[in-house]
Structures are given as C-alpha cells and as structure tokens.
Design an enzyme around this catalytic site. Structure first.
Site, PDB file in Angstrom:
ATOM      1  N   HIS A  18       0.723  -1.162   0.100  1.00 25.98           N
ATOM      2  CA  HIS A  18      -0.122  -0.033   0.142  1.00 25.98           C
ATOM      3  C   HIS A  18       0.830   1.144   0.270  1.00 25.98           C
ATOM      4  O   HIS A  18       0.584   2.262  -0.608  1.00 25.98           O
ATOM      5  CB  HIS A  18      -0.956  -0.065   1.400  1.00 25.98           C
ATOM      6  CG  HIS A  18      -1.794  -1.129   1.284  1.00 25.98           C
ATOM      7  ND1 HIS A  18      -2.212  -1.638   2.535  1.00 25.98           N
ATOM      8  CD2 HIS A  18      -2.870  -1.299   0.519  1.00 25.98           C
ATOM      9  CE1 HIS A  18      -3.110  -2.699   2.238  1.00 25.98           C
ATOM     10  NE2 HIS A  18      -3.608  -2.255   1.088  1.00 25.98           N
ATOM     11  N   LYS A  42     -15.434  -8.265   4.602  1.00 28.72           N
ATOM     12  CA  LYS A  42     -14.083  -8.707   5.222  1.00 28.72           C
ATOM     13  C   LYS A  42     -14.317  -8.719   6.892  1.00 28.72           C
ATOM     14  O   LYS A  42     -14.864  -7.409   7.289  1.00 28.72           O
ATOM     15  CB  LYS A  42     -12.733  -7.716   4.700  1.00 28.72           C
ATOM     16  CG  LYS A  42     -12.586  -8.150   3.519  1.00 28.72           C
ATOM     17  CD  LYS A  42     -11.236  -7.239   3.149  1.00 28.72           C
ATOM     18  CE  LYS A  42     -10.976  -7.434   1.466  1.00 28.72           C
ATOM     19  NZ  LYS A  42      -9.939  -6.624   1.082  1.00 28.72           N
ATOM     20  N   ARG A  95      -1.905  -6.244  -8.084  1.00 28.24           N
ATOM     21  CA  ARG A  95      -0.765  -7.155  -7.961  1.00 28.24           C
ATOM     22  C   ARG A  95      -0.752  -8.335  -8.815  1.00 28.24           C
ATOM     23  O   ARG A  95       0.264  -9.004  -9.420  1.00 28.24           O
ATOM     24  CB  ARG A  95      -0.756  -7.809  -6.482  1.00 28.24           C
ATOM     25  CG  ARG A  95      -0.525  -6.748  -5.497  1.00 28.24           C
ATOM     26  CD  ARG A  95      -1.087  -7.454  -4.032  1.00 28.24           C
ATOM     27  NE  ARG A  95      -2.350  -7.547  -4.169  1.00 28.24           N
ATOM     28  CZ  ARG A  95      -3.369  -8.073  -3.127  1.00 28.24           C
ATOM     29  NH1 ARG A  95      -2.797  -7.945  -1.903  1.00 28.24           N
ATOM     30  NH2 ARG A  95      -4.649  -7.929  -3.194  1.00 28.24           N
ATOM     31  N   SER A 132      -3.239  -7.428   2.939  1.00 33.93           N
ATOM     32  CA  SER A 132      -3.173  -7.297   4.539  1.00 33.93           C
ATOM     33  C   SER A 132      -4.012  -8.664   5.224  1.00 33.93           C
ATOM     34  O   SER A 132      -3.762  -8.874   6.487  1.00 33.93           O
ATOM     35  CB  SER A 132      -4.618  -6.190   4.504  1.00 33.93           C
ATOM     36  OG  SER A 132      -3.997  -5.048   4.395  1.00 33.93           O
TER      37      SER A 132
END
Ligand code: PNS
Length: 160
Positions: A18, A42, A95, A132
C-alpha cells in the site's frame, strides 16, 4: 487545475505494498487522499481510527513527499467522497490478474456513477505477494510480519 487522487482500501492494516502505491500516487498528483473504507465483506482486525493513525505514522516515517490527506469514509458511496473533495481519479494497486478481475467491475460502476476514473497502478514486484489478509493471518499465528508492513504497524501488532 489541482489534480486530486483518492487511494481507497480497507488498510487492515496498511502494508508496504500500500505504502508503495501511495508514494507513487503522491509523485503523480497534486494531492492524494488515502481513504479507509469499511469493507463489509471482510472480518476487520483494527478499528478504522487505528488504521488511519497507522497510515499517517507510516507515511510520516517513510518521508513521503507531497500533499497527502488520510481520511475515512463510511457514510455512502466512495465516489461521493471523491465528489466532496473534487477528486477525479481513484487509484487501485494491482498485484495480479485476480486484482484486475476484482477491480474492473468496481471501476466501471464508479465511472458510471460519478465520472470518476480508476487508474490501476503496479507496485514494486517485491510486494506482489503481500496482502493485509496474509499479514493478519501470519500475525495472529505468531509469525514475523516485519518484511510486509511498515515499522509502525509491526510495533503496533507486537503490542496487541
Ligand atoms: O482494500 P479493499 O477491501 O480491497 O478495498 C475495497 C474498497 C473498500 C475500496 C471497496 O469495497 C469500495 O470501494 N467500497 C466503497 C463502497 C462503494 O462505493 N461501492 C460501490 C461502487 S464499487
């Protein structure tokens, strides 16, 4: 014209990937807003205010140049935040092809909703495997997350 970009995400917690995207965005735009958004899909680890504080400390520690605002948003569409602050662009770190598949529908919906464009940005490949959720899992099981997170996050996770 002041070019303002928003870098949104859960940031639970902020990772080196990030931070890399935030730094690249700050080099391209006059003003960057890093916006912590609650993602109901999440399971959250950190309260939103804690995530904001860790992002602020990580940006300061890294000495990222430029005008950077760290904020949170929970009252509606992300594009409403963009409209409120006059941001024309959302920035998403990519990514892999999985990220492209996840982000593309959101990018099109956000453009349809408020003419906010999404720019996909590639972090340094050394961060391509960092997420994360992986950090949360490794930290919860007592593993070393130092290679993946800013020092402020590592120190915070050590204490909790
Ligand atoms: O880091 P994440 O969890 O992948 O970030 C996803 C996030 C929070 C950026 C995304 O869920 C989002 O944009 N939420 C805001 C709600 C919204 O505006 N939804 C409609 C258009 S996609």
């Amino acid at each position: 014209m002041n070019r303002i970009a928003v870098v949104p995400g859960s940031f639970d917690p902020v990772t080196l990937g990030h931070l890399d995207v935030i730094e690249r965005a700050a080099g391209l735009f006059d003003e960057v807003h890093v916006v912590v958004v609650h993602n109901p899909d999440k399971n959250a680890l950190l309260p939103i205010a804690q995530r904001v504080s860790l992002i602020e400390r990580s940006i300061a520690d890294a000495g990222v140049a430029g005008t950077i605002v760290v904020a949170s948003w929970s009252v509606g569409l992300l594009v409403d935040y963009c409209t409120d602050v006059g941001a024309q662009v959302l920035i998403k770190g990519i990514r892999s092809q999985i990220d492209v598949a996840y982000e593309t529908p959101m990018a099109i919906v956000n453009r349809n909703l408020a003419a906010v464009e999404t720019v996909f940005m590639l972090p340094d490949p050394s961060h391509a495997h960092v997420s994360s959720s992986l950090v949360r899992q490794v930290a919860a099981l007592g593993g070393d997350v130092r290679p993946y997170v800013p020092a402020a996050v590592y120190e915070f996770l050590q204490k909790t």
